[in-house]
Design a protein around this motif. Structure first.
Motif, PDB file in Angstrom:
ATOM      1  N   ARG A 141     -23.649  59.868  14.849  1.00 20.44           N
ATOM      2  CA  ARG A 141     -22.200  60.009  14.831  1.00 20.44           C
ATOM      3  C   ARG A 141     -21.757  60.869  13.651  1.00 20.44           C
ATOM      4  O   ARG A 141     -21.994  60.542  12.500  1.00 20.44           O
ATOM      5  CB  ARG A 141     -21.534  58.635  14.781  1.00 20.44           C
ATOM      6  N   GLY A 142     -21.134  61.991  13.963  1.00 25.34           N
ATOM      7  CA  GLY A 142     -20.609  62.878  12.930  1.00 25.34           C
ATOM      8  C   GLY A 142     -21.587  63.883  12.378  1.00 25.34           C
ATOM      9  O   GLY A 142     -21.212  64.725  11.558  1.00 25.34           O
ATOM     10  N   GLN A 143     -22.851  63.856  12.834  1.00 27.62           N
ATOM     11  CA  GLN A 143     -23.845  64.795  12.323  1.00 27.62           C
ATOM     12  C   GLN A 143     -24.768  65.275  13.433  1.00 27.62           C
ATOM     13  O   GLN A 143     -24.994  64.575  14.420  1.00 27.62           O
ATOM     14  CB  GLN A 143     -24.712  64.144  11.232  1.00 27.62           C
ATOM     15  N   GLY A 144     -25.288  66.473  13.243  1.00 31.55           N
ATOM     16  CA  GLY A 144     -26.281  67.019  14.150  1.00 31.55           C
ATOM     17  C   GLY A 144     -27.244  67.895  13.379  1.00 31.55           C
ATOM     18  O   GLY A 144     -26.898  68.440  12.326  1.00 31.55           O
ATOM     19  N   ALA A 145     -28.460  68.033  13.874  1.00 39.05           N
ATOM     20  CA  ALA A 145     -29.455  68.876  13.215  1.00 39.05           C
ATOM     21  C   ALA A 145     -30.466  69.367  14.235  1.00 39.05           C
ATOM     22  O   ALA A 145     -30.767  68.677  15.209  1.00 39.05           O
ATOM     23  CB  ALA A 145     -30.162  68.119  12.087  1.00 39.05           C
ATOM     24  N   LEU A 146     -30.988  70.566  13.986  1.00 41.94           N
ATOM     25  CA  LEU A 146     -32.041  71.130  14.822  1.00 41.94           C
ATOM     26  C   LEU A 146     -32.957  71.960  13.940  1.00 41.94           C
ATOM     27  O   LEU A 146     -32.495  72.767  13.140  1.00 41.94           O
ATOM     28  CB  LEU A 146     -31.464  71.981  15.946  1.00 41.94           C
ATOM     29  N   ARG A 147     -34.241  71.741  14.078  1.00 38.80           N
ATOM     30  CA  ARG A 147     -35.222  72.517  13.310  1.00 38.80           C
ATOM     31  C   ARG A 147     -36.052  73.376  14.245  1.00 38.80           C
ATOM     32  O   ARG A 147     -36.522  72.915  15.287  1.00 38.80           O
ATOM     33  CB  ARG A 147     -36.131  71.601  12.491  1.00 38.80           C
ATOM     34  N   ARG A 148     -36.228  74.619  13.839  1.00 44.81           N
ATOM     35  CA  ARG A 148     -37.075  75.568  14.567  1.00 44.81           C
ATOM     36  C   ARG A 148     -37.924  76.299  13.532  1.00 44.81           C
ATOM     37  O   ARG A 148     -37.396  77.081  12.745  1.00 44.81           O
ATOM     38  CB  ARG A 148     -36.242  76.550  15.384  1.00 44.81           C
ATOM     39  N   GLY A 149     -39.213  76.010  13.545  1.00 39.35           N
ATOM     40  CA  GLY A 149     -40.061  76.604  12.519  1.00 39.35           C
ATOM     41  C   GLY A 149     -39.655  76.108  11.141  1.00 39.35           C
ATOM     42  O   GLY A 149     -39.518  74.916  10.897  1.00 39.35           O
ATOM     43  N   TYR A 153     -30.883  73.856  11.184  1.00 38.86           N
ATOM     44  CA  TYR A 153     -29.421  73.863  11.320  1.00 38.86           C
ATOM     45  C   TYR A 153     -28.914  72.448  11.110  1.00 38.86           C
ATOM     46  O   TYR A 153     -29.485  71.487  11.626  1.00 38.86           O
ATOM     47  CB  TYR A 153     -29.038  74.371  12.709  1.00 38.86           C
ATOM     48  N   HIS A 154     -27.830  72.321  10.344  1.00 42.31           N
ATOM     49  CA  HIS A 154     -27.244  71.005  10.086  1.00 42.31           C
ATOM     50  C   HIS A 154     -25.732  71.117  10.180  1.00 42.31           C
ATOM     51  O   HIS A 154     -25.134  72.066   9.667  1.00 42.31           O
ATOM     52  CB  HIS A 154     -27.639  70.500   8.694  1.00 42.31           C
ATOM     53  N   SER A 155     -25.110  70.161  10.865  1.00 39.96           N
ATOM     54  CA  SER A 155     -23.648  70.114  10.931  1.00 39.96           C
ATOM     55  C   SER A 155     -23.197  68.699  10.607  1.00 39.96           C
ATOM     56  O   SER A 155     -23.866  67.724  10.970  1.00 39.96           O
ATOM     57  CB  SER A 155     -23.138  70.537  12.312  1.00 39.96           C
ATOM     58  N   ALA A 156     -22.079  68.607   9.912  1.00 40.15           N
ATOM     59  CA  ALA A 156     -21.560  67.297   9.530  1.00 40.15           C
ATOM     60  C   ALA A 156     -20.042  67.341   9.515  1.00 40.15           C
ATOM     61  O   ALA A 156     -19.429  68.332   9.083  1.00 40.15           O
ATOM     62  CB  ALA A 156     -22.086  66.884   8.158  1.00 40.15           C
ATOM     63  N   LEU A 157     -19.440  66.273  10.005  1.00 45.43           N
ATOM     64  CA  LEU A 157     -17.991  66.140   9.999  1.00 45.43           C
ATOM     65  C   LEU A 157     -17.569  65.610   8.633  1.00 45.43           C
ATOM     66  O   LEU A 157     -17.991  64.536   8.213  1.00 45.43           O
ATOM     67  CB  LEU A 157     -17.548  65.185  11.102  1.00 45.43           C
ATOM     68  N   ASN A 158     -16.751  66.388   7.947  1.00 49.33           N
ATOM     69  CA  ASN A 158     -16.330  66.034   6.588  1.00 49.33           C
ATOM     70  C   ASN A 158     -14.814  66.174   6.482  1.00 49.33           C
ATOM     71  O   ASN A 158     -14.279  67.274   6.433  1.00 49.33           O
ATOM     72  CB  ASN A 158     -17.023  66.944   5.568  1.00 49.33           C
ATOM     73  N   GLY A 159     -14.132  65.024   6.479  1.00 49.76           N
ATOM     74  CA  GLY A 159     -12.680  65.050   6.374  1.00 49.76           C
ATOM     75  C   GLY A 159     -11.986  65.754   7.525  1.00 49.76           C
ATOM     76  O   GLY A 159     -10.969  66.416   7.331  1.00 49.76           O
ATOM     77  N   GLY A 160     -12.556  65.630   8.717  1.00 43.99           N
ATOM     78  CA  GLY A 160     -11.959  66.260   9.887  1.00 43.99           C
ATOM     79  C   GLY A 160     -12.425  67.683  10.120  1.00 43.99           C
ATOM     80  O   GLY A 160     -12.055  68.304  11.125  1.00 43.99           O
ATOM     81  N   THR A 161     -13.238  68.227   9.235  1.00 38.93           N
ATOM     82  CA  THR A 161     -13.752  69.593   9.360  1.00 38.93           C
ATOM     83  C   THR A 161     -15.263  69.569   9.547  1.00 38.93           C
ATOM     84  O   THR A 161     -15.967  68.837   8.845  1.00 38.93           O
ATOM     85  CB  THR A 161     -13.423  70.416   8.102  1.00 38.93           C
ATOM     86  N   VAL A 162     -15.758  70.361  10.483  1.00 40.13           N
ATOM     87  CA  VAL A 162     -17.199  70.459  10.696  1.00 40.13           C
ATOM     88  C   VAL A 162     -17.776  71.469   9.711  1.00 40.13           C
ATOM     89  O   VAL A 162     -17.376  72.631   9.681  1.00 40.13           O
ATOM     90  CB  VAL A 162     -17.518  70.897  12.142  1.00 40.13           C
ATOM     91  N   VAL A 163     -18.703  71.011   8.898  1.00 40.08           N
ATOM     92  CA  VAL A 163     -19.371  71.861   7.914  1.00 40.08           C
ATOM     93  C   VAL A 163     -20.768  72.185   8.433  1.00 40.08           C
ATOM     94  O   VAL A 163     -21.561  71.276   8.689  1.00 40.08           O
ATOM     95  CB  VAL A 163     -19.458  71.159   6.544  1.00 40.08           C
TER      96      VAL A 163
END
Length: 205
Positions: A141-149, A153-163
């Motif tokens: 919830r609020g985060q995603g990640a994907l690794r290739r080699g 890539y990392h995304s996180a919801l921070n104060g209503g904004t996706v970083v």
């Protein structure tokens, strides 16, 4: 999980193996769901699921979740006479890779109607084969990640904004240097790959 869904235990049991599970059960509540209804012949553990047996040794304990400090743990493989001693590798392997790996070692395969998300590491572990190439996907919830080699890539919801962030894990295990603006094409490729996998999954409530 439906008791009729193929599991490691049911597939190994069909080939003559005896199976037992020790640990936590997260796949449904008694009396309708249990390990022994899903192929395990014996179960020793906790039906509630949410029990932490170990203190995780993280890269950066102040940054948990889908950063490396939250998802990376050491793994030990021991098979005397088959796998050589005192080997160390930095090749990442995730829990669901053990499903096809153990099935291949046992001489069987996943149910074709239920393909596995993981890949078998048996050729790499036993015969020095090539490392399986595939993307590693995580979400919570609020985060995603994907690794290739080496890239992650990392995304996180921070104060209503996706970083969004991009890291080279080989050079920067503590994920201190965000390469998102320096390598936007890599960021875009990994983001698109993460979104493609995510769209095929049940959304979080």
């Amino acid at each position: 999980m439906s008791p009729g869904h193929p599991t490691l235990a049911s597939l190994l049991g069909a080939t003559g193996y005896e199976t037992a599970m020790c640990g936590k059960w997260h796949c449904g509540f008694l009396p309708d769901f249990s390990p022994t209804k899903s192929g395990w012949q014996e179960f020793f553990g906790n039906f509630a699921g949410g029990v932490d047996y170990f203190s995780h040794v993280s890269i950066d304990s102040a940054r948990p979740d889908l950063y490396e400090g939250g998802i990376r743990v050491p793994q030990i493989v021991r098979w005397p006479g088959v796998i050589g001693q005192r080997q160390v590798t930095g090749v990442p392997m995730v829990a669901y890779d053990w499903f096809p790996t153990l099935l291949e070692l046992a001489g069987t395969r996943p149910d074709p109607a239920h393909p596995t998300d993981g890949v078998s590491f048996a050729p790499y572990l036993l015969r020095g084969g090539d490392v399986p190439q595939r993307d590693l996907f995580w979400r919570m919830r609020g985060q995603g990640a994907l690794r290739r080699g080496d890239y992650k890539y990392h995304s996180a919801l921070n104060g209503g904004t996706v970083v969004e962030s991009l890291f080279n894990i080989a050079d920067d295990q503590r994920e201190m240097a965000n390469l998102a603006t320096r390598e936007p094409a890599v960021l875009a490729d990994l983001k698109a790959a993460w979104q493609k996998v995510n769209t095929g999954l049940i959304p979080y409530a």
